[in-house]
Design an enzyme around this catalytic site. Structure first.
Site, mmCIF file in Angstrom:
data_model
loop_
_atom_site.group_PDB
_atom_site.id
_atom_site.type_symbol
_atom_site.label_atom_id
_atom_site.label_comp_id
_atom_site.label_asym_id
_atom_site.label_seq_id
_atom_site.Cartn_x
_atom_site.Cartn_y
_atom_site.Cartn_z
ATOM 1 C CE LYS A 118 28.401 99.562 133.324
ATOM 2 N NZ LYS A 118 27.226 100.391 133.717
ATOM 3 C CG ASN A 131 29.637 97.434 128.628
ATOM 4 O OD1 ASN A 131 29.068 96.853 127.717
ATOM 5 N ND2 ASN A 131 29.050 98.390 129.333
ATOM 6 C CG HIS A 180 20.331 97.299 132.673
ATOM 7 N ND1 HIS A 180 19.986 97.840 131.455
ATOM 8 C CD2 HIS A 180 21.563 97.796 132.965
ATOM 9 C CE1 HIS A 180 20.975 98.614 131.018
ATOM 10 N NE2 HIS A 180 21.924 98.610 131.924
#
Length: 472
Positions: free
Chosen positions: A127, A150, A196
């Site tokens: 990403k 981010n 995660h």
């Protein structure tokens, strides 16, 4: 800065005073809200005090005075268990949101002539590269482009919006968990693999968080969805059945009847009546390997969704300079190449780097993710020797036993020196690859700091080697 709209005269508690929290506090104040900030870290409190924010100990505060809680994305919302601020906010009926949600509400409340175009990108891997690539292509095509989220700059620290701007935002699953009203003009879901899971309660929770990027899209919007993994295929099929937006599947492993795909480095646009070759990605030096071809396919589809002509997109793809800490060559010493892939914080990301090189001296380790590196066993023959650092060193050594020679190193600098010495001794040179397959938090504040430490170790080593050559 983007002043936050919709909270004028209201009081917002902000917990977590690193980059995201401080930026949100500034933006809330600029938009007319009252702000009460708190952090459990002395460093965060000191930074907030230096800027003159109102410090309120949220553990003893009267929560009925707050209209919302702005939670930094690193703070657990649901798993392994809700943070105490989350529990107190819920007990008091206080809304919990993140900085991306503040941005989204500000966009939705802005006059029509000030609303920018938004491209939002998420995925387990790739990403950051895709976000930077889309931003580069848009800027090369003459668009007023802002890149953040981010990656790099927090979203609320970006310049204020206007109707001609394009905001290209990388969004993590943590940020998406705290976002409910974002409506991207173009949403990109690159891929999904386990990551995660402790923060999302398992794979279903993680997938649900990623899917939130598509939540509010409708007619006129574009969804770019990678279909090279089972979760992406399923999400793409479900999005098509909803028939509310333009769906652009992308792949780097197969041709697609209607979408964008890359095979053997050739990029094809099959969104019209027939597939048209639009770029030779083998000419893009900063986009090596099949995973980067998927990134390029997604970037192409996303920027097409903004109406940029194919030829301009192709030019932008080929001129992309690359992303720091992602398969980044940081030096050559006596025929040995040093590659910084510090951003590989899980085994899937490390797979991308290991698959791109023939034989490597691999530096790995840190704080391990679930599953460790067992899934990389098919690539172990590419590893001449492994140099293990951090908390995962012992477990990784067990996985590699009998398959890859390995040595535990006390710190990253020692691993760089040992790897260089072994590459030199082989007589063939080679590649020293930092691709940790781990989070960095056991030894470094983030993966950027780890990558910079690798770069510094290589520079220091180059100086030592040069000094030795001068004496000789």
């Amino acid at each position: 800065m983007i002043p936050v709209r919709g909270f004028e005269g209201k009081t917002v508690a902000v917990f977590g005073l690193a980059r995201t929290g401080l930026a949100a506090a500034r933006a809330l104040l600029a938009g007319g809200a009252e702000v009460a900030v708190w952090d459990e870290r002395a460093q965060g409190l000191a930074a907030a005090q230096a800027e003159g924010f109102q410090i309120v100990d949220l553990s003893v505060a009267e929560w009925s005075q707050f209209d919302a809680l702005m939670l930094s994305p690193g703070v657990p919302l649901t798993h392994p268990e809700p943070h105490w601020t989350v529990q107190m906010a819920r007990q008091a009926g206080v809304e919990i949101l993140g900085d991306v949600e503040l941005f989204a509400r500000s966009v939705n409340l802005a006059p029509a002539h000030k609303r920018p175009h938004i491209v939002a990108i998420t995925g387990t891997n790739g990403k950051s590269t895709t976000t930077a690539l889309i931003g580069h292509v848009c800027a090369q095509a003459g668009r007023d482009t802002r890149i953040g989220g981010n990656i790099g700059v927090g979203v609320l620290d970006l310049p204020d919006m206007h109707g001609g701007a394009v905001y290209v935002l990388e969004l993590s699953s943590y940020q998406l968990d705290l976002t409910s009203s974002l409506k991207p003009d173009v949403a990109v879901l690159l891929n999904i693999s386990p990551d995660h899971l402790d923060r999302h309660g398992g794979m279903e929770g993680y997938v649900a968080a990623k899917r939130r990027i598509l939540l509010n899209q409708g007619p006129g919007d574009t969804s770019v969805i990678g279909v090279d993994d089972p979760w992406g295929q399923r999400i793409c099929t479900e999005a098509k059945s909803a028939n509310r937006r333009t769906i652009m599947p992308v792949s780097a492993s197969k041709s697609i009847g209607r979408g964008v795909y890359a095979l053997q480095g050739q990029l094809y646009d099959a969104t019209g009546d027939r597939a048209v070759q639009v770029a030779d990605l083998n000419r893009a030096r900063s986009l090596p390997g099949r995973h980067n071809w998927q990134n390029a396919a997604a970037a192409y589809a996303a920027v097409r969704g903004l109406g940029v002509p194919p030829a301009d997109i192709a030019d932008g793809l080929l001129s992309f300079p690359g992303l720091a800490h992602r398969m980044e060559t940081v030096g050559h010493i006596r025929g040995v190449r040093f590659v910084n892939d510090s951003k590989a914080t899980n085994s899937d990301a490390a797979r991308q780097a290991l698959s791109s090189y023939g034989r490597v001296y691999w530096i790995a380790g840190g704080r391990a993710k679930e599953g460790g590196i067992e899934s990389l066993s098919d690539l172990f023959p590419r590893v001449a020797r492994a140099y293990l650092i951090g908390e995962a060193a012992g477990d990784f050594a067990q996985t590699l036993e009998g398959k890859v020679p390995n040595v535990a190193c006390t710190h990253l600098g020692a691993a760089v020196a040992r790897a260089f010495a072994d590459a030199q001794a082989s007589g063939e040179g080679g590649i020293v690859l930092l691709s940790p397959a781990c989070a960095s938090f056991d030894q470094f504040v983030d993966f950027e700091a780890r990558g910079e430490a690798f770069r510094e170790a290589v520079c220091e080593l180059a100086g030592v080697v040069a000094a030795g050559e001068a004496e000789a």
